[in-house]
Structure formats: C-alpha cells, structure tokens
Design a protein around this motif. Structure first.
Motif, PDB file in Angstrom:
ATOM      1  N   GLU A 148       0.838  -1.204   0.000  1.00 52.22           N
ATOM      2  CA  GLU A 148       0.000   0.000   0.000  1.00 52.22           C
ATOM      3  C   GLU A 148       0.880   1.266   0.000  1.00 52.22           C
ATOM      4  N   GLY A 149       1.925   1.251   0.831  1.00 49.67           N
ATOM      5  CA  GLY A 149       2.822   2.414   0.917  1.00 49.67           C
ATOM      6  C   GLY A 149       3.583   2.618  -0.378  1.00 49.67           C
ATOM      7  N   ILE A 150       4.004   1.516  -0.975  1.00 45.67           N
ATOM      8  CA  ILE A 150       4.784   1.621  -2.213  1.00 45.67           C
ATOM      9  C   ILE A 150       3.894   2.099  -3.368  1.00 45.67           C
ATOM     10  N   ALA A 151       2.658   1.618  -3.379  1.00 44.33           N
ATOM     11  CA  ALA A 151       1.733   2.079  -4.419  1.00 44.33           C
ATOM     12  C   ALA A 151       1.495   3.587  -4.287  1.00 44.33           C
ATOM     13  N   ALA A 152       1.439   4.060  -3.047  1.00 46.10           N
ATOM     14  CA  ALA A 152       1.130   5.478  -2.823  1.00 46.10           C
ATOM     15  C   ALA A 152       2.336   6.394  -3.067  1.00 46.10           C
ATOM     16  N   ALA A 153       3.558   5.892  -2.777  1.00 44.94           N
ATOM     17  CA  ALA A 153       4.691   6.827  -2.764  1.00 44.94           C
ATOM     18  C   ALA A 153       5.964   6.281  -3.406  1.00 44.94           C
ATOM     19  N   GLY A 154       5.870   5.110  -4.032  1.00 45.58           N
ATOM     20  CA  GLY A 154       7.093   4.488  -4.570  1.00 45.58           C
ATOM     21  C   GLY A 154       7.638   5.148  -5.823  1.00 45.58           C
ATOM     22  N   GLU A 155       6.761   5.902  -6.507  1.00 44.49           N
ATOM     23  CA  GLU A 155       7.205   6.526  -7.748  1.00 44.49           C
ATOM     24  C   GLU A 155       8.318   7.539  -7.489  1.00 44.49           C
ATOM     25  N   GLY A 156       9.312   7.514  -8.319  1.00 47.28           N
ATOM     26  CA  GLY A 156      10.398   8.472  -8.121  1.00 47.28           C
ATOM     27  C   GLY A 156      11.486   7.973  -7.193  1.00 47.28           C
ATOM     28  N   CYS A 157      11.268   6.789  -6.597  1.00 48.35           N
ATOM     29  CA  CYS A 157      12.323   6.206  -5.755  1.00 48.35           C
ATOM     30  C   CYS A 157      13.281   5.426  -6.650  1.00 48.35           C
ATOM     31  N   ILE A 158      14.559   5.326  -6.262  1.00 48.82           N
ATOM     32  CA  ILE A 158      15.482   4.536  -7.081  1.00 48.82           C
ATOM     33  C   ILE A 158      15.269   3.051  -6.846  1.00 48.82           C
ATOM     34  N   ALA A 159      14.691   2.695  -5.707  1.00 46.27           N
ATOM     35  CA  ALA A 159      14.347   1.301  -5.424  1.00 46.27           C
ATOM     36  C   ALA A 159      13.295   1.280  -4.324  1.00 46.27           C
ATOM     37  N   THR A 160      12.530   0.212  -4.298  1.00 46.96           N
ATOM     38  CA  THR A 160      11.578   0.015  -3.200  1.00 46.96           C
ATOM     39  C   THR A 160      11.781  -1.398  -2.672  1.00 46.96           C
ATOM     40  N   ILE A 161      11.566  -1.577  -1.399  1.00 49.18           N
ATOM     41  CA  ILE A 161      11.636  -2.909  -0.783  1.00 49.18           C
ATOM     42  C   ILE A 161      10.276  -3.155  -0.151  1.00 49.18           C
ATOM     43  N   GLU A 162       9.582  -4.151  -0.694  1.00 47.54           N
ATOM     44  CA  GLU A 162       8.206  -4.364  -0.248  1.00 47.54           C
ATOM     45  C   GLU A 162       8.135  -5.360   0.897  1.00 47.54           C
ATOM     46  N   MET A 163       7.616  -4.898   2.010  1.00 46.33           N
ATOM     47  CA  MET A 163       7.448  -5.733   3.190  1.00 46.33           C
ATOM     48  C   MET A 163       6.023  -6.250   3.263  1.00 46.33           C
ATOM     49  N   PRO A 164       5.824  -7.361   3.977  1.00 39.56           N
ATOM     50  CA  PRO A 164       4.442  -7.793   4.199  1.00 39.56           C
ATOM     51  C   PRO A 164       3.709  -6.757   5.047  1.00 39.56           C
ATOM     52  N   LYS A 165       2.413  -6.707   4.921  1.00 37.48           N
ATOM     53  CA  LYS A 165       1.618  -5.806   5.764  1.00 37.48           C
ATOM     54  C   LYS A 165       1.756  -6.311   7.203  1.00 37.48           C
ATOM     55  N   ALA A 166       2.199  -5.442   8.102  1.00 36.77           N
ATOM     56  CA  ALA A 166       2.401  -5.870   9.486  1.00 36.77           C
ATOM     57  C   ALA A 166       1.677  -4.932  10.432  1.00 36.77           C
ATOM     58  N   HIS A 167       1.054  -5.479  11.456  1.00 38.59           N
ATOM     59  CA  HIS A 167       0.424  -4.642  12.484  1.00 38.59           C
ATOM     60  C   HIS A 167       1.499  -3.752  13.112  1.00 38.59           C
ATOM     61  N   PRO A 168       1.153  -2.495  13.458  1.00 33.45           N
ATOM     62  CA  PRO A 168       2.161  -1.579  14.018  1.00 33.45           C
ATOM     63  C   PRO A 168       2.958  -2.162  15.192  1.00 33.45           C
ATOM     64  N   LEU A 169       2.330  -3.032  15.977  1.00 29.87           N
ATOM     65  CA  LEU A 169       3.046  -3.601  17.125  1.00 29.87           C
ATOM     66  C   LEU A 169       4.224  -4.471  16.683  1.00 29.87           C
ATOM     67  N   ILE A 170       4.056  -5.199  15.598  1.00 22.96           N
ATOM     68  CA  ILE A 170       5.152  -6.091  15.182  1.00 22.96           C
ATOM     69  C   ILE A 170       5.972  -5.503  14.033  1.00 22.96           C
ATOM     70  N   ALA A 171       5.551  -4.352  13.507  1.00 21.10           N
ATOM     71  CA  ALA A 171       6.293  -3.761  12.386  1.00 21.10           C
ATOM     72  C   ALA A 171       7.780  -3.550  12.708  1.00 21.10           C
ATOM     73  N   PRO A 172       8.132  -3.066  13.912  1.00 21.89           N
ATOM     74  CA  PRO A 172       9.572  -2.893  14.181  1.00 21.89           C
ATOM     75  C   PRO A 172      10.341  -4.210  14.117  1.00 21.89           C
ATOM     76  N   ILE A 173       9.708  -5.289  14.487  1.00 28.02           N
ATOM     77  CA  ILE A 173      10.364  -6.608  14.435  1.00 28.02           C
ATOM     78  C   ILE A 173      10.557  -7.000  12.970  1.00 28.02           C
ATOM     79  N   VAL A 174       9.527  -6.827  12.177  1.00 28.74           N
ATOM     80  CA  VAL A 174       9.560  -7.249  10.773  1.00 28.74           C
ATOM     81  C   VAL A 174      10.501  -6.359   9.946  1.00 28.74           C
ATOM     82  N   TYR A 175      10.464  -5.037  10.212  1.00 31.62           N
ATOM     83  CA  TYR A 175      11.273  -4.109   9.413  1.00 31.62           C
ATOM     84  C   TYR A 175      12.747  -4.135   9.799  1.00 31.62           C
ATOM     85  N   ALA A 176      13.080  -4.853  10.865  1.00 27.59           N
ATOM     86  CA  ALA A 176      14.504  -5.048  11.184  1.00 27.59           C
ATOM     87  C   ALA A 176      15.172  -5.864  10.077  1.00 27.59           C
ATOM     88  N   VAL A 177      14.432  -6.783   9.487  1.00 28.87           N
ATOM     89  CA  VAL A 177      15.016  -7.693   8.494  1.00 28.87           C
ATOM     90  C   VAL A 177      15.579  -6.956   7.267  1.00 28.87           C
TER      91      VAL A 177
END
Ligand code: F6R
Length: 364
Positions: free
Chosen positions: A305-334
C-alpha cells in the motif's frame, strides 16, 4: 557452524522466525490468549516509572520499547545510553523499574548502570540473551531472550528477540496497571504470534534486496529516515551499515531532516526511508519528497500500500508484508539487516568480524 550460509550474520538473520517464536513461547499463553512473564511472583502494578539503559543495538530496542510502554501502559519512560546514564546524576524515584537490555549480559557500561541503579533502590529487570551472564545474575528480574548464541559481531537475532520480550513486558505492565481489557490482550497475543510468519515473509525479499545493494555499495554517505518506532530502526539500519560495510551512515528522525541534515542531500547520497503504511506514513512521505526535490536518491521500505502510494520516483523500493504496528519494528529489522549485509558482501569486508569491534565490550 554456519549451516549453508556464507557468514554467521546471514545464518542469524535467517534464524529470526524460529528464535522469535521460541522467545515468544516463554511470554505468551496462546491457548488462553494471555501475555505472561517468566517472573510470576512480581507485582508490576507497583511500577511508577521505567528507566531503560543499554548500548548500541540493544539501546535501539529500548527506544522502540519506550513507545510501547508509554502507549500501552501509560508509564513514563526515561532512556539513555549506558555510558551517559551514570554521568548525569539521573533522578531515580522509589517504585522505579530499571530495564537493562543486553545480548551478552556483560557490557561494562550497562553493568555499571545496573549496579548504580540497584544501589539507588531501583528494581532491576534484565533482558539478556546469555542466561549465565553477570547482568542475569545481578538483576532482580530475569527476562531472557531465547535467540541462542549470537556469533556475528553485528547483532541481529538478539535485537528482534529483545523487541519481542519488550513488547510482552509492555503488555504485562499495561495489564497490571488496569489499562488493557481481555479483548485487547487477546488482540496483542494474536499480533505478536504473527511475528514469526511475517519475519519469514520479510526474508523472502532477500534476493530483491541483494539486487539493489549495488545502489548503496558505491556511496560514501547514506542516510536512514524514520518516524515513531521507525526512527530507532533508522538508527539501527545506519549502525548496521557503518559497522560492517564501513560506509558512513546516519539515522535521523524524518521530521528532523529539514533542521540541518537536508543540506547534505545530493544525487550521491542514498536515503533509506522506513515507512510502513499507517498513521505516520503521510508525514514521513512528505519528508521523503523534500529529499527527492533536492535530487536525493530514495530507497523506500514499505508495504504494498505504501509503495503504491509513494514508490514513484524512488530509485528502489523494498516491499514488506503488511504488518500490524506492534510487530512492524520486528519485521522491518530484516530489510535493514539484509541491506547492510549485502552491501558489506558487495564491498568484500569481513562481515562477521568487522575491524575494531568486539562482540562483548567489557571496558567502560
Ligand atoms: C551492533 C552491536 C553493538 C551491541 C552493543 C551492546 O551490531 O552489536 O552495538 O549491540 O555493544 O552489546 P550487548 O547487547 O551485548 O550489551
């Protein structure tokens, strides 16, 4: 034994779904939909204030936890790096809980802070990975991470396991303070239980991250931006990159960019933006656009969802699974771990034994 990985760091990054699940098993009663702690006799409701002290990556786990303690338990949190804590006459009132966070349980500054706080009458909880360590022995309450031995000098799996323990502690504190209904507790258990599968999904982006690592490997300076709990992740991403690839990197709170660091932006500086979709997304994206307007090369780490909204103009995007805010810091560490790893491999540095660094820092 590195298994079929080239480096311990890669092996340990890949172990995260298993060791986070293993750690959560000690803190969640899934059948009863309850969060618990392995210290059943301690009454958390007496805690009036929390002080968190740690170093390096463990300190960044503490920074994430501050958001959780304040949001869920409404308990004020003071946090500092251990080497600063002792030299600023910290005010520690009765009824305070000091949480030390340490993979090794031996870091000299953190241990000294523990002893100082203990002498001041604080209750000490230790989130440590080595159960036989000095901090584990000297703390009043032991909250182990079950990451298993971490060999790579750059901390990876210990960090995500620390986050899992701290999320469970925040939920327990909220419960003890009467700030969590059984329904909310059930939801928290369900979200945390999703973390191992989400980590697995995040690891599925490894090849895509390897493929874009070249865009960062040639840089002299790299900036990482995030807001809320993604701010400590930006700091962690920058730390991982600098320690193993020797590229100068800095993490910044996204909103702080325009107060100075934006002067550094040109087409030679990759800017890694960590921004899952959610309430803070728009704000971070507007900071990102300020960077792009000055020619900055943005790598956006977000969900579909974030990449669809704002990915244009980026040199690269890394798509993560949709994660609940509570576990997002754990998932985005990867992705920040994998990016640092692949950049270092591309540069040919010694990933597991970076220069000048020791796994356990036992001098102050
Ligand atoms: C970074 C790293 C260090 C440690 C720090 C604290 O990858 O490994 O910054 O996090 O030295 O060590 P512990 O957690 O053992 O107290």
């Amino acid at each position: 034994d590195k298994g079929n990985h080239r480096h311990f760091m890669a092996k340990e990054i890949y172990e995260q779904p298993i060791v986070v699940a293993q750690t959560l098993r000690a803190y969640l009663q899934r059948l009863e939909d309850k969060v618990t702690l392995p210290i059943p006799d301690f009454d958390l409701s007496v805690i009036k204030r929390v002080t968190i002290v740690a170093c390096g990556t463990s300190y960044y786990a503490g920074m994430v936890a501050k958001y959780w303690f304040e949001q869920f338990a409404r308990v004020a949190v003071d946090i500092d790096v251990a080497s600063e804590f002792r030299y600023r006459a910290p005010v520690m009132e009765d009824g305070g809980l000091m949480i030390v966070i340490s993979q090794s349980g031996e870091t000299a500054d953190t241990l000294a802070a523990l002893r100082h706080a203990k002498a001041e009458g604080q209750t000490i909880a230790a989130v440590v990975n080595v159960p036989t360590s000095t901090m584990a022995r000297e703390a009043d309450l032991l909250l182990p991470t079950h990451a298993g031995p971490e060999i790579g000098v750059a901390s990876t799996k210990a960090f995500t396991c620390q986050l899992a323990v701290l999320a469970a502690l925040a939920a327990n504190l909220a419960k003890a303070k009467g700030r969590m209904t059984p329904e909310e507790e059930k939801a928290i258990v369900a979200h945390l239980a999703e973390a191992p599968a989400a980590l697995n999904d995040a690891l599925g982006r490894d090849e895509a991250i390897e493929a874009m690592a070249g865009a960062v490997a040639g840089a002299r300076d790299v900036l990482y931006l995030g807001r809320g709990t993604d701010y400590p992740l930006a700091l962690e991403g920058a730390l991982k990159l600098k320690e193993i690839s020797y590229i100068h990197a800095e993490g910044y709170a996204a909103g702080e960019m325009k107060h100075g660091p934006i002067a550094l932006i040109d087409e030679h500086v990759p800017v890694i933006v960590i921004a899952p979709s959610g309430p803070l997304f728009e704000k971070t994206v507007s900071n990102m656009q300020e960077v792009q307007a000055r020619g900055g090369k943005v790598v956006l780490i977000s969900d579909a969802e974030g990449i669809a909204a704002a990915g244009e103009g980026c040199i690269a995007t890394i798509e993560m699974p949709k994660a609940h805010p509570l576990i997002a810091p754990i998932v985005y560490a990867v992705p920040v771990q994998l990016l640092a790893y692949h950049v270092a491999v591309a540069k040919g540095t010694d990933v597991d034994q970076p220069r000048n660094l020791a796994k356990s820092v036992t001098v102050e």
